[in-house]
Motif scaffolding. Sequence first.
Motif, PDB file in Angstrom:
ATOM      1  N   THR A  20      32.077  25.822  35.210  1.00 24.03           N
ATOM      2  CA  THR A  20      30.905  25.386  35.973  1.00 24.03           C
ATOM      3  C   THR A  20      30.954  25.962  37.394  1.00 24.03           C
ATOM      4  N   GLU A  22      31.240  24.428  39.903  1.00 20.23           N
ATOM      5  CA  GLU A  22      32.213  23.660  40.675  1.00 20.23           C
ATOM      6  C   GLU A  22      33.646  23.999  40.283  1.00 20.23           C
ATOM      7  N   GLN A  24      34.935  23.795  37.145  1.00 18.30           N
ATOM      8  CA  GLN A  24      35.413  22.960  36.038  1.00 18.30           C
ATOM      9  C   GLN A  24      35.354  23.736  34.730  1.00 18.30           C
ATOM     10  N   LEU A 296      25.446  28.569  45.776  1.00 19.74           N
ATOM     11  CA  LEU A 296      26.314  27.497  45.273  1.00 19.74           C
ATOM     12  C   LEU A 296      26.865  27.828  43.887  1.00 19.74           C
ATOM     13  N   LYS A 297      26.262  28.819  43.253  1.00 18.52           N
ATOM     14  CA  LYS A 297      26.732  29.212  41.912  1.00 18.52           C
ATOM     15  C   LYS A 297      27.508  30.519  41.972  1.00 18.52           C
ATOM     16  N   ARG A 302      33.737  30.082  42.232  1.00 22.48           N
ATOM     17  CA  ARG A 302      34.099  29.090  41.216  1.00 22.48           C
ATOM     18  C   ARG A 302      35.446  29.419  40.567  1.00 22.48           C
ATOM     19  N   VAL A 305      38.178  28.340  43.029  1.00 21.62           N
ATOM     20  CA  VAL A 305      38.371  26.884  42.965  1.00 21.62           C
ATOM     21  C   VAL A 305      39.188  26.523  41.724  1.00 21.62           C
TER      22      VAL A 305
END
Lengths: 377, 328
Positions: A20, A22, A24, A296-297, A302, A305
């Motif tokens: 994702t 985020e 994940q 944000l994408k 990602r 993270v």
Amino acid sequence: MSELLAPTPTGGPDFVQLLTPEGQRVEHPEYSFDVGEADEAEVVRGFYRDMVLTRRIDTESTALQRHGELGIWAQLLGQEAAQIGSGRALRPQDYVFPTYREHGVAYCRGVDPLRLLGLFRGVDQGSWDPRQNNFANYTIVIGAQTLHATGYAMGVQRDGAIGTGDPERDTAVIAYFGDGASSQGDVNESFVFAASYNAPVVFFCQNNQWAISEPIERQSRIPLYQRAHGFGFPGVRVDGNDVLATYAVTQAALQRAREGNGPTMVEAYTYRMGAHTTTDDPTRYRMSEELEKWKLKDPIARVKVYLTRNALADQDFFDEVETEAEQLGARLRDGCKALPDPSPLSIFDQVYVEQTDELAEQRDGYAAYLETFEGAH
Amino acid sequence: MTKMTLAKALNAGLRKAMEADPKVLLMGEDVGKLGGVFRITDGLQKDFGEDRVIDSPLAESGILGTAVGLAMRGYRPVCEIQFDGFVYPAYDQIVSQVAKIHFRTHGHVRMPMVIRIPYGGGIGAVEHHSESPEAQFAHTPGLKVVTCSNPVDGYFMIQQAIASDDPVVFLEPKRQYHADKAEVDESTALVDAQPLFTSRVVRAGSDLTLLAYGPMVKTAMKAAEAAAGEGRSVEVVDLRTLSPLDLAPVYESVRRTGRAVVTHEAHSNLGMGSEIAARITEHCFYSLEAPVLRVGGFDTPYPPSRIEEEYLPDLDRVLDAVDRTFDF
């Protein structure tokens, strides 16, 4: 963005996502991130490195254009995952037909990034030998290369290089194109030919939402991947900012082609965070809030993270990648400026395999003319 | 020696090329089971299979674009465009891709491809079936353009074009397909045939040089015959190759005759005749007794077939131009 064209916010079966925004990891019923015998964390770190270096090729080249060293540059900012995910799914014997924006795929194929600059500097038209990396020259006429890919795949079929079960022999072809190209006759004809002959080709569409100033809604009333069904082969939409999902989906499509099961269309749903090229000004036609939403994408953030949160990479790793990117940037800067202009007479030499008398005569005439200038040698 | 029509000669030439090189493929609309609408590929799919004689979907750009990919994979595609007027959907692939890929890749990638196009009028067809687009391809660097006028040339030139490592637009005068028969010596080796990119003097003469190619060679020969009856000795040159042009024999001829007329079915404006007239003027200026005259199709779209004979240059219009050069 019309509701019809946008994927469901949480992914779902028509939007393959494995990582994702985020960071994940999530599962998908049909596709999984399978790296075979390799160490998964190492592969993901490799993807991260590839994407950072690819972004550096892009930002450095944009800067070189701003400094007047390149005439133009086609930016890929934001499309790193789509290109690295698909590019890393390829095997050496597979063959790539790119547009003019596939710098990340070129990098995956082992084409020296410095060679990509020649076209944009105006010193050549793509100096790499396509046969060395199975990476064709950049094609600028929109969509034309999808037919070349299909024809190449028809050749692969005739060579018996599919469905043998030999992983070093079975060959897939991949055609890159964009959302704008999906309107082109050539793209639609390539779908017809590929379907008719069941050719081992993957149509990899990076839907970056914009064809210069025209939004995807101008090209299509349905999600692009659904068009494949109308031509009689599967289409799948993947989160093009998710390198793991793009890798998984492309790998499956390529394998399907190699096994002799025909074409697949992959729609990598992504976003052109930069301009169409360095000559374009997106502020004239799109809202900045859209860009902010897509930031944000970000495809690289990602993964960082994910690696950090799961302790799959430490600060040293990220520092090393950053150092490598710096070195690559410096090499591109210096190398670009050192690219020699071609000789004016060289244009006559590669028009034909077998030179014609009349062109040789024209060349000789021009050479003699040049000789009349003072300081000529 | 076998007596055959141009259609049969092309068929035999294609067969021979396919036997000689397993990488040679034929592709196009209706070329397989049907043998092509003019039957030029008759029987070839039966003998060489569907993988080598490919019935394509009905999309000309698709045919040419996939041929590019096949060539990149090492094949030698021979594409059939069904009729001249249907080549335009493939125009982009021909002009922007086929013609430029060798140049663009700095010689790394070759395009050994033949694009066969039945061209020209005089068959009573509907619109788009009678055009002469040769100048559009001759104007494009990277392509070579040839045209045959008789069965013997058809047989050898198609094989030579297929053997060429450069892309060749091969124009076939469709009204000659089934018109005349000639003895073709199939035992002649390709290397012993006249080289592809050369013109040929097909009738010797001393008063005027008449240049023609493809379907107009027959008309030019008749005109020369008629002129002889009026005491004028006309030399006829079959150009055979339009890009590159082979004009050395033409210059030699014009320096002797002092007069030249060039004829083709294509529109006169910026047609092959314009380029040829310019080059003759550059090379033979002091030998010319009269301007080089052109006898072409008019600068109109190809007309309805009931009046196509008015549009096509015929014996009388060619002779009229011959006469006019003697007014100077």
